[in-house]
Design a protein around this motif. Structure first.
Motif, PDB file in Angstrom:
ATOM      1  N   TYR A 425     -34.499 -20.336  11.418  1.00 10.93           N
ATOM      2  CA  TYR A 425     -33.735 -21.318  12.206  1.00 10.93           C
ATOM      3  C   TYR A 425     -33.952 -22.735  11.679  1.00 10.93           C
ATOM      4  CZ  TYR A 425     -32.395 -24.164  16.253  1.00 10.93           C
ATOM      5  OH  TYR A 425     -31.812 -25.105  17.070  1.00 10.93           O
ATOM      6  N   GLN A 426     -35.211 -23.105  11.497  1.00  9.86           N
ATOM      7  CA  GLN A 426     -35.504 -24.463  11.033  1.00  9.86           C
ATOM      8  C   GLN A 426     -35.000 -24.697   9.612  1.00  9.86           C
ATOM      9  OE1 GLN A 426     -39.704 -24.934  11.687  1.00  9.86           O
ATOM     10  NE2 GLN A 426     -39.490 -24.879  13.916  1.00  9.86           N
ATOM     11  N   SER A 427     -35.117 -23.679   8.766  1.00 15.23           N
ATOM     12  CA  SER A 427     -34.621 -23.817   7.401  1.00 15.23           C
ATOM     13  C   SER A 427     -33.102 -23.985   7.387  1.00 15.23           C
ATOM     14  CB  SER A 427     -35.020 -22.587   6.581  1.00 15.23           C
ATOM     15  OG  SER A 427     -34.443 -22.634   5.291  1.00 15.23           O
ATOM     16  N   THR A 428     -32.405 -23.189   8.203  1.00 12.16           N
ATOM     17  CA  THR A 428     -30.944 -23.285   8.260  1.00 12.16           C
ATOM     18  C   THR A 428     -30.503 -24.627   8.839  1.00 12.16           C
ATOM     19  OG1 THR A 428     -30.853 -20.879   8.589  1.00 12.16           O
ATOM     20  CG2 THR A 428     -28.860 -22.128   9.084  1.00 12.16           C
ATOM     21  N   MET A 429     -31.198 -25.085   9.856  1.00 15.05           N
ATOM     22  CA  MET A 429     -30.872 -26.387  10.441  1.00 15.05           C
ATOM     23  C   MET A 429     -31.030 -27.495   9.405  1.00 15.05           C
ATOM     24  SD  MET A 429     -29.888 -26.155  13.653  1.00 15.05           S
ATOM     25  CE  MET A 429     -30.270 -27.704  14.468  1.00 15.05           C
ATOM     26  N   ALA A 430     -32.096 -27.422   8.616  1.00 14.62           N
ATOM     27  CA  ALA A 430     -32.325 -28.452   7.601  1.00 14.62           C
ATOM     28  C   ALA A 430     -31.225 -28.449   6.545  1.00 14.62           C
ATOM     29  CB  ALA A 430     -33.687 -28.240   6.953  1.00 14.62           C
ATOM     30  N   ASP A 431     -30.694 -27.262   6.235  1.00 10.80           N
ATOM     31  CA  ASP A 431     -29.686 -27.150   5.179  1.00 10.80           C
ATOM     32  C   ASP A 431     -28.278 -27.478   5.670  1.00 10.80           C
ATOM     33  OD1 ASP A 431     -31.634 -26.404   3.403  1.00 10.80           O
ATOM     34  OD2 ASP A 431     -31.261 -24.244   3.616  1.00 10.80           O
ATOM     35  N   GLN A 432     -27.963 -27.110   6.923  1.00 10.31           N
ATOM     36  CA  GLN A 432     -26.584 -27.165   7.381  1.00 10.31           C
ATOM     37  C   GLN A 432     -26.287 -28.245   8.411  1.00 10.31           C
ATOM     38  OE1 GLN A 432     -25.161 -23.315   8.594  1.00 10.31           O
ATOM     39  NE2 GLN A 432     -26.021 -22.259   6.815  1.00 10.31           N
ATOM     40  N   LEU A 433     -27.306 -28.941   8.903  1.00  6.96           N
ATOM     41  CA  LEU A 433     -27.068 -29.928   9.955  1.00  6.96           C
ATOM     42  C   LEU A 433     -26.225 -31.086   9.414  1.00  6.96           C
ATOM     43  CD1 LEU A 433     -27.901 -30.309  12.931  1.00  6.96           C
ATOM     44  CD2 LEU A 433     -29.706 -31.833  12.118  1.00  6.96           C
ATOM     45  N   PRO A 434     -25.139 -31.451  10.110  1.00  2.00           N
ATOM     46  CA  PRO A 434     -24.296 -32.562   9.642  1.00  2.00           C
ATOM     47  C   PRO A 434     -25.079 -33.877   9.568  1.00  2.00           C
ATOM     48  CG  PRO A 434     -23.186 -31.268  11.330  1.00  2.00           C
ATOM     49  CD  PRO A 434     -24.591 -30.796  11.301  1.00  2.00           C
ATOM     50  N   ALA A 435     -24.731 -34.700   8.606  1.00  2.00           N
ATOM     51  CA  ALA A 435     -25.412 -35.987   8.432  1.00  2.00           C
ATOM     52  C   ALA A 435     -25.143 -36.930   9.585  1.00  2.00           C
ATOM     53  CB  ALA A 435     -24.978 -36.615   7.116  1.00  2.00           C
ATOM     54  N   THR A 436     -24.099 -36.666  10.374  1.00  2.00           N
ATOM     55  CA  THR A 436     -23.750 -37.555  11.492  1.00  2.00           C
ATOM     56  C   THR A 436     -24.696 -37.402  12.687  1.00  2.00           C
ATOM     57  OG1 THR A 436     -22.187 -35.858  12.249  1.00  2.00           O
ATOM     58  CG2 THR A 436     -21.313 -37.645  10.875  1.00  2.00           C
ATOM     59  N   VAL A 437     -25.533 -36.381  12.685  1.00  2.00           N
ATOM     60  CA  VAL A 437     -26.462 -36.153  13.805  1.00  2.00           C
ATOM     61  C   VAL A 437     -27.648 -37.106  13.662  1.00  2.00           C
ATOM     62  CG1 VAL A 437     -27.984 -34.507  14.940  1.00  2.00           C
ATOM     63  CG2 VAL A 437     -25.788 -33.747  14.025  1.00  2.00           C
ATOM     64  N   PRO A 438     -27.963 -37.898  14.691  1.00  2.00           N
ATOM     65  CA  PRO A 438     -29.101 -38.820  14.619  1.00  2.00           C
ATOM     66  C   PRO A 438     -30.421 -38.081  14.378  1.00  2.00           C
ATOM     67  CG  PRO A 438     -27.707 -39.326  16.502  1.00  2.00           C
ATOM     68  CD  PRO A 438     -27.221 -38.024  15.945  1.00  2.00           C
ATOM     69  N   THR A 439     -31.373 -38.778  13.792  1.00  2.65           N
ATOM     70  CA  THR A 439     -32.661 -38.175  13.435  1.00  2.65           C
ATOM     71  C   THR A 439     -33.394 -37.625  14.665  1.00  2.65           C
ATOM     72  OG1 THR A 439     -32.856 -39.710  11.582  1.00  2.65           O
ATOM     73  CG2 THR A 439     -34.866 -38.581  12.299  1.00  2.65           C
TER      74      THR A 439
END
Length: 530
Positions: A425-439
């Motif tokens: 889950y964390q690996s996929t989130m790191a790879d696919q999360l849109p850049a528009t999502v705040p940190t």
């Protein structure tokens, strides 16, 4: 005269006794789920702290796991029926105490007593079954019924609990146990035989009991912590303490002339193989069961009630497979059945590797049902192999080992699967999360789908939707990876089956095979008394 003709058959009293023995198992199955349903109401009523809520939920399972070996040995010494009746009465009393607990502290104490009393029930019932049903075919069918009742109880428990909570207060779910245990105590002396081991009359070794607790409690706690918070110093420390105490426990048992647990059982190939089969099977299937309700609710947006209804057909498959296992084992032989069932289970697990966010739910149901269908014979025949390969005087200890393997399998299965899914889950989130999502929102979403949904509420609609969609995709990817883990575990089961399970097929050969294994393991072959 053949070996099969020398083995006494169970009569009407034994079958009525089996019906009685399933009652406490039904209560324990209900307890798996009803407290989670009652948690919101009792939390509003008793106002427990966050720590107290965890203890209310967890202490029952902790103490059942911790006392199984002690209670199995105690039953061998004071009598299995006697221990069962004492445990049943104590369980009923503790249930009343829990139902009317005026504070969180008293409810925790009542749950602790329920755990200790519950630890007397399963090893006692299984040990009595092993002595009441000497004929291998009858014993397997009796064990199948015993396991079927538990599966049915887990399936209908949420429904019964939901009805009770609709009509009464939260404490009513605990009172379900009282009439059942009263019936057990009333009819037990009539329908159940008393059976003791060669250590009858002796008392358990208290240092051994303490070491048993010091082994199981940290292990269970460590696995639960690993699931809830990931691998940490505290969880690894707990697991290390448990392993260390386990080593000391085994060393002490080897030195004692009359050990609490006969560790020589683990020198028997069939016994060790059967315990390993049950452990691996429980690990494999509980990992899947752990994920299905989460997928239904977090990814597909299904309500808790609807998720429970989706699980009922899966439980029905388990019930059907349990009842059919003895007949299929008699027709095809245990090894062929277990190997073939393993192939089905592997197919179901591999089917889950193709899971997507929008996969039709009936397809998910078919894949999980195949995994359950293929895994169920492992539990039935594994239990039978354990109790049949142990000497009758150690039936209580053998039954306790069976149940301990089950408890450990649940903990390890959830820990392994939870760790794998979290990593993917964390690996996929790191790879696919849109850049528009705040940190900050991205960091919060790393905790899981529910956390991602919570973080998304504070974001613009488009960004929030993208965050939740990515989280759901990441969880589904982790679920698919768990399918590979399940298939690998099932492959290990099939290999173990081919190594340790004797080849037997057909009625005659099955009897001789079972008798041969019992003679090799030191178990006795009883002749009918005149």
């Amino acid at each position: 005269m053949t070996a099969a003709e020398l083995v006494p058959k169970a009569g009407r009293r034994e079958w009525f006794g089996l019906a009685l023995l399933t009652l406490p198992l039904l209560v324990l199955a209900f307890d798996v789920s009803v407290l989670y349903l009652a948690a919101p109401q009792l939390t509003a009523d008793l106002a427990p702290t966050a720590v107290q809520q965890l203890w209310i939920l967890d202490i029952y399972g902790f103490l059942i796991a911790g006392f199984l070996v002690t209670m199995g040995s105690l039953g061998d010494r004071i009598g299995r029926r006697r221990l069962l009746l004492i445990g049943g009465a104590a369980f009923a009393a503790a249930s009343v105490l829990a139902a009317f607990a005026p504070s969180a502290e008293l409810l925790i104490a009542a749950r602790a007593l329920l755990g200790i009393a519950g630890a007397t029930l399963m090893p006692s019932t299984l040990a009595l079954i092993s002595t009441m049903f000497v004929d291998p075919h009858q014993r397997r069918f009796a064990i199948a019924i015993w396991m079927t009742v538990f599966s049915a109880g887990v399936a209908v428990g949420p429904v019964v609990g939901g009805v009770m909570l609709e009509l009464f207060w939260w404490g009513s779910v605990f009172l379900l146990a009282v009439p059942v245990m009263a019936l057990l105590v009333a009819l037990g002396p009539i329908l159940l035989p008393e059976e003791r081991g060669r250590s009858a009359g002796g008392w358990i070794d208290l240092p051994s009991s303490a070491l048993s607790l010091a082994t199981m409690l940290p292990l269970v706690y460590g696995f639960k912590e690993s699931v809830a918070h990931g691998i940490s110093v505290s969880s690894m420390t707990a697991l290390g303490i448990g392993v260390g105490a386990g080593v000391l426990f085994v060393r002490r048992q080897r030195r004692l002339p009359d050990p609490m647990l006969d560790v020589s059982l683990f020198t028997r190939r069939v016994f060790v193989g059967a315990v390993a089969l049950m452990l691996l099977g429980t690990i494999a299937i509980n990992g899947v069961f752990y994920l299905v309700p989460q997928y239904l609710q977090l990814v597909r947006g299904v309500s808790a009630l609807a998720a429970g209804l989706w699980m009922i057909p899966i439980a029905g498959v388990s019930v059907l497979a349990s009842l059919c296992t003895p007949r299929l084992a008699r027709q095809f032989g245990r090894r062929a059945l277990l190997a073939g069932a393993g192939v089905l289970a592997a197919a179901g697990c591999l089917g889950l590797t193709f899971l997507e966010v929008d996969t039709a739910l009936p397809i998910l149901l078919v894949c999980v049902s195949l995994a359950v269908l293929g895994n169920t014979p492992t539990g039935v025949l594994g239990t039978d192999l354990v109790v049949s390969s142990a000497p009758p005087e150690r039936a209580g200890s053998a039954a306790a080992i069976t149940e301990t393997a089950g408890e450990m399998g649940v903990g390890v299965g959830i820990a392994l699967t939870g760790t794998l899914v979290a990593a993917v889950y964390q690996s996929t989130m790191a790879d696919q999360l849109p850049a528009t999502v705040p940190t900050e929102a991205a960091a919060a979403a790393n905790e899981g789908v529910a956390a991602a949904e919570s973080a998304a509420r504070a974001l613009p609609t488009e960004v929030g939707v993208a965050l939740v969609d990515t989280a759901r995709t990441a969880f589904t990817t982790g679920f698919a990876a768990a399918g590979y883990l399940g298939a690998a575990l099932v492959a290990c089961i099939v290999g173990l089956v081919l190594l340790v399970v004797p080849s037997d097929r057909g009625e005659g050969s099955d009897e001789s095979g079972s008798a041969g294994e019992e003679e090799k393991s030191g178990a006795r072959l009883e002749e009918p008394t005149s």
